[in-house]
Scaffold this active site. Structure first.
Site, short mmCIF file in Angstrom:
data_model
loop_
_atom_site.label_atom_id
_atom_site.label_comp_id
_atom_site.label_asym_id
_atom_site.label_seq_id
_atom_site.Cartn_x
_atom_site.Cartn_y
_atom_site.Cartn_z
N TRP A 52 40.27 116.05 23.92
CA TRP A 52 39.69 115.35 25.06
C TRP A 52 39.68 114.46 25.47
O TRP A 52 41.14 114.79 25.53
CB TRP A 52 38.03 115.66 24.72
CG TRP A 52 37.65 115.45 23.95
CD1 TRP A 52 36.52 114.91 24.05
CD2 TRP A 52 37.22 115.28 22.35
NE1 TRP A 52 35.94 114.04 22.91
CE2 TRP A 52 36.71 114.90 21.43
CE3 TRP A 52 38.26 116.34 21.36
CZ2 TRP A 52 36.30 114.33 19.89
CZ3 TRP A 52 37.84 116.70 20.19
CH2 TRP A 52 36.81 115.47 19.38
N ASP A 53 39.36 113.11 25.17
CA ASP A 53 39.49 112.33 26.25
C ASP A 53 40.58 111.71 25.42
O ASP A 53 41.22 111.42 24.75
CB ASP A 53 38.29 110.84 25.74
CG ASP A 53 37.13 111.48 25.55
OD1 ASP A 53 36.72 112.81 26.12
OD2 ASP A 53 36.16 110.25 25.12
N ALA A 139 36.19 107.19 21.63
CA ALA A 139 37.49 106.63 22.74
C ALA A 139 37.03 104.91 23.20
O ALA A 139 36.56 104.20 22.40
CB ALA A 139 36.25 107.08 24.23
N ARG A 209 29.42 101.97 23.33
CA ARG A 209 31.15 102.90 23.85
C ARG A 209 32.08 102.45 24.38
O ARG A 209 31.77 101.71 25.82
CB ARG A 209 31.09 104.93 23.48
CG ARG A 209 30.35 104.97 24.36
CD ARG A 209 30.50 106.60 23.20
NE ARG A 209 29.77 107.52 24.36
CZ ARG A 209 28.90 107.34 24.49
NH1 ARG A 209 27.81 107.40 23.70
NH2 ARG A 209 27.92 108.75 25.52
N ASP A 210 33.38 103.01 23.80
CA ASP A 210 34.66 103.23 25.16
C ASP A 210 35.57 102.06 25.42
O ASP A 210 35.27 101.86 27.02
CB ASP A 210 33.89 103.84 26.08
CG ASP A 210 33.62 105.70 25.91
OD1 ASP A 210 33.68 105.95 24.60
OD2 ASP A 210 32.94 105.92 27.06
N GLU A 294 30.18 106.66 31.17
CA GLU A 294 31.36 106.56 30.19
C GLU A 294 32.68 106.08 30.50
O GLU A 294 33.13 106.52 31.91
CB GLU A 294 32.03 107.88 29.45
CG GLU A 294 29.71 108.56 29.50
CD GLU A 294 30.26 109.84 28.35
OE1 GLU A 294 29.76 109.67 27.62
OE2 GLU A 294 30.43 111.06 28.78
C1 FRU Z 1 33.61 111.19 26.91
C2 FRU Z 1 33.06 110.73 25.89
C3 FRU Z 1 33.38 109.34 25.32
C4 FRU Z 1 33.22 108.89 24.07
C5 FRU Z 1 33.56 110.50 23.51
C6 FRU Z 1 33.22 111.23 22.23
O1 FRU Z 1 34.40 112.75 26.86
O2 FRU Z 1 31.71 111.19 25.20
O3 FRU Z 1 32.64 108.64 25.70
O4 FRU Z 1 33.83 107.56 23.11
O5 FRU Z 1 33.70 111.19 24.70
O6 FRU Z 1 33.54 112.24 21.72
#
Ligand code: FRU
Length: 424
Positions: A52-53, A139, A209-210, A294
């Site tokens: 994903w990310d 992420a 996060r992120d 996010e």
């Molecule tokens: C975005 C997210 C990020 C996080 C990750 C967790 O898709 O929610 O904010 O780091 O996915 O899986």
């Protein structure tokens, strides 16, 4: 508790507000801000893992960077379990939806490489098992530091807690591929403080996060964006006049919107290497509007700061809504004031007929927007879906002043380099 503007009154800058009035301007299915339909017959990057990310390798100025002609991306990744009894349903079928929904708990950082900026080959895990201090590797951003190939990976170490961390390693290339070496010592940088940024003790659903580090094109200093929530006990936030904005008669009722308290955080490095950070008040808050902003990131263009962040339909507050996708804000200087792009903030949302088709968009400085496929309906009613866990088609947008326009669509996972670094 005080309202947002009162709370940050004496700080070096005022956070800009994404107001309820701004969000009332969000309209799904406007073709200029809607991602083209993703077809259900998409190819998957891997049958072994979900991704994903997606985090393209870049420099501190934001340029997507290849090394010795190899493009590199990092992805949040989790094994697929088609044969694991735990994910076989009562009819003997693989419950891919449940496997996919459980992925966050076992997210690990992987990397991929490519000669073409697409058709990604799996490189493997960035850190060996046991290196990262917590269960989940969430992420962040990989930064190419120099021509020696040193890479700082900023990411989020989650469960227990949520700590912004970094780990240094090196990218090594051959004519056959790319490897990531080192990445053995994870350094904790900071956690939510409970004064500006909400902690887990204040709200079990907090977000912190992120990390997205960058060098400010104007003052040359090292900063970092991150996702947060505005500090304070859950339920104590005030949605006042400033958070509501200029709404029409009949739109003054804020319902339970005090529970939605997202913000885009910023920190400044006290040193050159980015080992010592000071958190500053948020750049942008969405109290009473949305609970998640996010993966915040910038595009620096035309002397302006274009701030992008991803958000969901389900995280909107009472009385406001919008599609899953990427939202944006623009300012003339780093600390704002920021105004929502396109009036509303919406830059690229999912079409209402396929509300979960993509997520986790990253707008690159060349106007290309990468994201991953979540799920796409396979029948008219939308009850049958196909799970993605793979790269979505890249979309091209044009950024013009305070507006953006969808202008192009490219291949799945197309992330071309903006510059190539020859390693010494
Ligand atoms: C975005 C997210 C990020 C996080 C990750 C967790 O898709 O929610 O904010 O780091 O996915 O899986």
């Amino acid at each position: 508790m005080k309202s947002n503007t009162e709370k940050f009154g004496k700080t070096p800058h005022q956070p800009s507000l994404w107001t309820r009035a701004d969000a009332l301007k969000v309209h799904a299915d406007d073709p200029t801000t809607t991602q083209p339909l993703v077809s259900a017959d998409f190819p998957v990057l891997s049958n072994e893992v979900f991704i994903w990310d997606t985090m393209p390798l870049r420099d501190l100025d934001g340029n997507i960077t290849s090394v010795d002609g190899w493009s590199v991306i990092f992805t949040l990744t989790a094994d697929r379990h088609p044969n694991d009894p735990e994910y076989i349903d009562e009819n003997g079928n693989y419950d891919i939806t449940r496997d996919w929904n459980d992925r966050h708990g076992r997210a690990k950082m992987y990397y991929w490489f490519s000669r073409t900026g697409k058709d990604w080959e799996l490189g493997g895990r960035v850190m060996a098992e046991g290196v990262s201090p917590t269960a989940r590797e969430w992420a962040g951003t990989p930064i190419l530091l120099n021509e020696q190939g040193d890479v700082d990976l900023y990411y989020t170490a989650v469960t227990p807690g949520a700590t912004i961390v970094k780990v240094r390693g090196r990218v090594v290339t051959t004519e056959h591929g790319v490897s990531m070496v080192g990445f053995e010592k994870v350094k904790p940088l900071f956690e939510a403080d409970g004064k500006m940024y909400q902690t887990e003790a204040q709200n079990a659903f907090w977000g912190f996060r992120d990390p997205w580090p960058f060098r400010d094109p104007n003052d040359g200093k090292l900063y970092m964006l991150f996702e947060g929530n505005v500090a304070g006990e859950r339920g104590s936030h005030k949605v006042g006049e400033a958070e509501i904005g200029d709404v029409p008669p009949g739109y003054e009722d804020v319902g339970n919107s005090r529970f939605q308290t997202a913000c885009v955080g910023i920190a400044v490095a006290r040193d050159e290497d980015g080992d010592d950070w000071e958190m500053l008040p948020p750049l942008l808050t969405a109290v009473g509007v949305n609970d998640q902003t996010e993966r915040p990131h910038f595009v620096f263009q035309d002397g302006k700061y274009y701030l992008f962040t991803i958000s969901h339909t389900f995280t909107y507050a009472d009385g406001v809504t919008g599609p899953d996708g990427v939202y944006g804000f623009v300012a003339d200087s780093l600390f704002g004031p920021y105004v929502p792009l396109n009036g509303s903030g919406l830059v690229l949302g999912n079409p209402s007929s396929q509300p979960f088709q993509t997520y986790s968009h990253c707008v690159m400085p060349n106007g290309l927007v990468t994201s991953f496929i979540d799920s796409v309906p396979t029948d008219e009613s939308g009850t049958q879906i196909r799970i993605g866990g793979t790269e979505a088609p890249t979309v091209g947008i044009k950024i013009k002043g305070q507006q953006t326009f969808v202008v192009a669509e490219y291949d799945y996972g197309y992330i071309p380099p903006m510059l190539d670094v020859t390693l010494k």
